[in-house]
Design a protein around this motif. Sequence first.
Motif: not given
Length: 186
Positions: A100, A142, A120, A103-105, A118, A124, A116
Amino acid sequence: IDASALAESISGGSRASLEDHAKLPGYLARTKPRLHRAVITAIDLDHQAYLGNTLEAIAREKAGVIKPGAVAVLGRNPPEVEAIVEAQCATVGAEFVAAWRNVTEHVQMIEGRATITLTTPTAHYADLRLGLRGRHQVANAITAIRLLEAATASGVCDVSSAAIADGVMNVEWPARLEARVVGGHE
Protein backbone atom coordinates in the motif's frame (compact mmCIF):
# COMPACT_ATOMS: atom_id res chain seq x y z
CA ILE A 1 -8.91 -15.48 -3.90
CA ASP A 2 -5.61 -14.93 -2.23
CA ALA A 3 -3.00 -12.66 -3.71
CA SER A 4 -0.57 -15.46 -4.57
CA ALA A 5 -3.18 -17.37 -6.57
CA LEU A 6 -4.06 -14.19 -8.42
CA ALA A 7 -0.42 -13.44 -9.16
CA GLU A 8 0.10 -17.04 -10.26
CA SER A 9 -2.81 -16.84 -12.68
CA ILE A 10 -1.51 -13.58 -14.15
CA SER A 11 2.14 -14.60 -14.47
CA GLY A 12 1.66 -18.26 -15.34
CA GLY A 13 4.01 -19.07 -12.47
CA SER A 14 4.06 -22.06 -10.19
CA ARG A 15 2.00 -21.81 -7.03
CA ALA A 16 4.78 -23.65 -5.22
CA SER A 17 6.99 -20.62 -5.78
CA LEU A 18 4.43 -18.12 -4.53
CA GLU A 19 3.95 -18.24 -0.77
CA ASP A 20 0.80 -16.65 0.61
CA HIS A 21 -0.41 -16.75 4.17
CA ALA A 22 0.10 -20.50 4.37
CA LYS A 23 -2.05 -22.59 6.67
CA LEU A 24 0.94 -23.39 8.85
CA PRO A 25 3.73 -20.97 7.93
CA GLY A 26 6.89 -19.97 9.72
CA TYR A 27 8.95 -22.79 11.15
CA LEU A 28 6.81 -25.37 9.33
CA ALA A 29 7.22 -23.58 6.01
CA ARG A 30 11.00 -23.51 6.37
CA THR A 31 11.10 -27.03 4.99
CA LYS A 32 9.65 -25.81 1.67
CA PRO A 33 11.86 -25.06 -1.34
CA ARG A 34 13.59 -21.71 -1.58
CA LEU A 35 11.06 -19.08 -2.56
CA HIS A 36 11.82 -16.16 -4.84
CA ARG A 37 8.66 -14.37 -3.75
CA ALA A 38 6.71 -14.24 -0.54
CA VAL A 39 3.28 -12.72 -0.13
CA ILE A 40 1.72 -12.11 3.22
CA THR A 41 -1.80 -10.75 3.06
CA ALA A 42 -3.86 -9.55 6.02
CA ILE A 43 -2.69 -11.13 9.26
CA ASP A 44 -5.41 -11.94 11.72
CA LEU A 45 -5.97 -14.14 14.75
CA ASP A 46 -6.11 -17.45 12.90
CA HIS A 47 -4.58 -20.85 13.63
CA GLN A 48 -3.73 -19.64 17.12
CA ALA A 49 -2.97 -23.15 18.37
CA TYR A 50 0.00 -23.23 15.97
CA LEU A 51 0.95 -19.59 15.48
CA GLY A 52 0.39 -17.76 18.75
CA ASN A 53 -2.26 -15.67 20.44
CA THR A 54 -1.29 -12.16 19.31
CA LEU A 55 -0.95 -10.49 15.93
CA GLU A 56 2.73 -9.99 16.66
CA ALA A 57 3.34 -13.68 17.38
CA ILE A 58 1.42 -14.70 14.28
CA ALA A 59 3.33 -12.14 12.18
CA ARG A 60 6.66 -13.57 13.40
CA GLU A 61 5.58 -17.08 12.42
CA LYS A 62 4.27 -16.04 9.02
CA ALA A 63 7.39 -13.98 8.32
CA GLY A 64 9.34 -17.24 8.65
CA VAL A 65 8.54 -17.97 4.99
CA ILE A 66 10.74 -15.06 3.88
CA LYS A 67 14.05 -16.32 2.53
CA PRO A 68 17.32 -14.59 1.63
CA GLY A 69 17.15 -12.80 -1.70
CA ALA A 70 13.35 -13.05 -1.91
CA VAL A 71 10.94 -10.29 -2.79
CA ALA A 72 8.50 -10.10 0.13
CA VAL A 73 5.24 -8.24 -0.41
CA LEU A 74 3.05 -7.42 2.56
CA GLY A 75 -0.60 -6.49 2.16
CA ARG A 76 -2.23 -3.86 4.36
CA ASN A 77 -1.65 -4.68 8.03
CA PRO A 78 -1.33 -2.86 11.36
CA PRO A 79 1.98 -1.01 11.90
CA GLU A 80 3.22 -3.59 14.43
CA VAL A 81 2.81 -6.38 11.87
CA GLU A 82 4.53 -4.34 9.17
CA ALA A 83 7.48 -3.66 11.49
CA ILE A 84 7.94 -7.38 12.21
CA VAL A 85 7.82 -8.40 8.55
CA GLU A 86 10.12 -5.55 7.51
CA ALA A 87 12.59 -6.54 10.25
CA GLN A 88 12.57 -10.17 9.06
CA CYS A 89 13.35 -8.97 5.54
CA ALA A 90 16.28 -6.94 6.82
CA THR A 91 17.53 -9.88 8.87
CA VAL A 92 17.54 -12.38 6.00
CA GLY A 93 18.41 -9.96 3.19
CA ALA A 94 15.08 -9.93 1.38
CA GLU A 95 13.50 -7.01 -0.44
CA PHE A 96 10.52 -5.64 1.51
CA VAL A 97 7.55 -4.15 -0.33
CA ALA A 98 4.58 -2.76 1.58
CA ALA A 99 1.87 -3.15 -1.04
CA TRP A 100 0.00 0.00 0.00
CA ARG A 101 2.93 2.38 0.27
CA ASN A 102 3.00 5.09 -2.37
CA VAL A 103 -0.15 3.73 -4.01
CA THR A 104 -3.19 5.86 -4.71
CA GLU A 105 -6.49 4.19 -5.38
CA HIS A 106 -10.02 5.02 -6.32
CA VAL A 107 -12.61 2.28 -5.86
CA GLN A 108 -16.17 2.12 -7.13
CA MET A 109 -18.36 -0.86 -6.24
CA ILE A 110 -20.96 -1.87 -8.84
CA GLU A 111 -23.09 -4.98 -8.35
CA GLY A 112 -20.61 -6.50 -5.94
CA ARG A 113 -17.57 -5.98 -8.13
CA ALA A 114 -14.93 -3.31 -7.74
CA THR A 115 -13.71 -1.05 -10.48
CA ILE A 116 -10.38 0.43 -9.42
CA THR A 117 -8.03 3.05 -10.71
CA LEU A 118 -4.67 2.99 -9.05
CA THR A 119 -1.25 4.42 -9.39
CA THR A 120 1.73 2.52 -8.02
CA PRO A 121 5.36 3.61 -8.00
CA THR A 122 5.71 1.65 -11.27
CA ALA A 123 2.52 2.10 -13.30
CA HIS A 124 -0.95 3.58 -13.61
CA TYR A 125 -3.94 1.28 -14.00
CA ALA A 126 -7.24 2.88 -15.03
CA ASP A 127 -10.73 1.47 -14.72
CA LEU A 128 -9.85 -2.12 -13.84
CA ARG A 129 -13.08 -4.01 -13.21
CA LEU A 130 -11.91 -6.84 -11.00
CA GLY A 131 -12.88 -10.29 -12.17
CA LEU A 132 -13.71 -11.44 -8.65
CA ARG A 133 -16.54 -10.15 -6.51
CA GLY A 134 -16.22 -8.49 -3.13
CA ARG A 135 -14.66 -5.35 -1.69
CA HIS A 136 -11.91 -7.49 -0.14
CA GLN A 137 -10.66 -8.32 -3.65
CA VAL A 138 -9.33 -4.76 -3.94
CA ALA A 139 -6.70 -5.52 -1.29
CA ASN A 140 -5.84 -8.83 -2.93
CA ALA A 141 -5.53 -7.22 -6.37
CA ILE A 142 -3.27 -4.43 -5.10
CA THR A 143 -1.07 -6.93 -3.28
CA ALA A 144 -0.84 -9.18 -6.36
CA ILE A 145 -0.09 -6.20 -8.61
CA ARG A 146 2.70 -4.99 -6.34
CA LEU A 147 4.11 -8.54 -6.14
CA LEU A 148 4.29 -8.83 -9.91
CA GLU A 149 5.77 -5.34 -10.27
CA ALA A 150 8.45 -6.13 -7.66
CA ALA A 151 9.21 -9.53 -9.15
CA THR A 152 9.50 -7.98 -12.63
CA ALA A 153 11.74 -5.18 -11.33
CA SER A 154 14.06 -7.70 -9.64
CA GLY A 155 14.26 -9.91 -12.74
CA VAL A 156 12.38 -12.89 -11.28
CA CYS A 157 9.77 -12.69 -14.04
CA ASP A 158 8.70 -10.33 -16.81
CA VAL A 159 5.03 -9.36 -16.61
CA SER A 160 3.90 -6.20 -18.36
CA SER A 161 1.47 -3.76 -16.78
CA ALA A 162 -0.97 -4.63 -19.59
CA ALA A 163 -0.78 -8.32 -18.64
CA ILE A 164 -1.27 -7.44 -14.97
CA ALA A 165 -4.35 -5.37 -15.81
CA ASP A 166 -5.73 -8.15 -17.99
CA GLY A 167 -5.14 -10.69 -15.24
CA VAL A 168 -6.94 -8.84 -12.46
CA MET A 169 -9.87 -8.12 -14.76
CA ASN A 170 -10.22 -11.66 -16.10
CA VAL A 171 -9.24 -13.90 -13.21
CA GLU A 172 -11.91 -16.47 -12.35
CA TRP A 173 -12.61 -18.60 -9.34
CA PRO A 174 -15.65 -20.71 -10.19
CA ALA A 175 -18.33 -20.90 -7.49
CA ARG A 176 -16.61 -18.33 -5.29
CA LEU A 177 -18.95 -15.35 -4.90
CA GLU A 178 -20.01 -16.03 -8.46
CA ALA A 179 -23.40 -14.83 -9.65
CA ARG A 180 -25.42 -17.35 -11.63
CA VAL A 181 -28.81 -17.06 -13.23
CA VAL A 182 -31.08 -19.89 -12.10
CA GLY A 183 -34.72 -19.94 -13.08
CA GLY A 184 -34.49 -16.41 -14.42
CA HIS A 185 -33.08 -15.00 -11.15
CA GLU A 186 -29.52 -14.04 -10.31
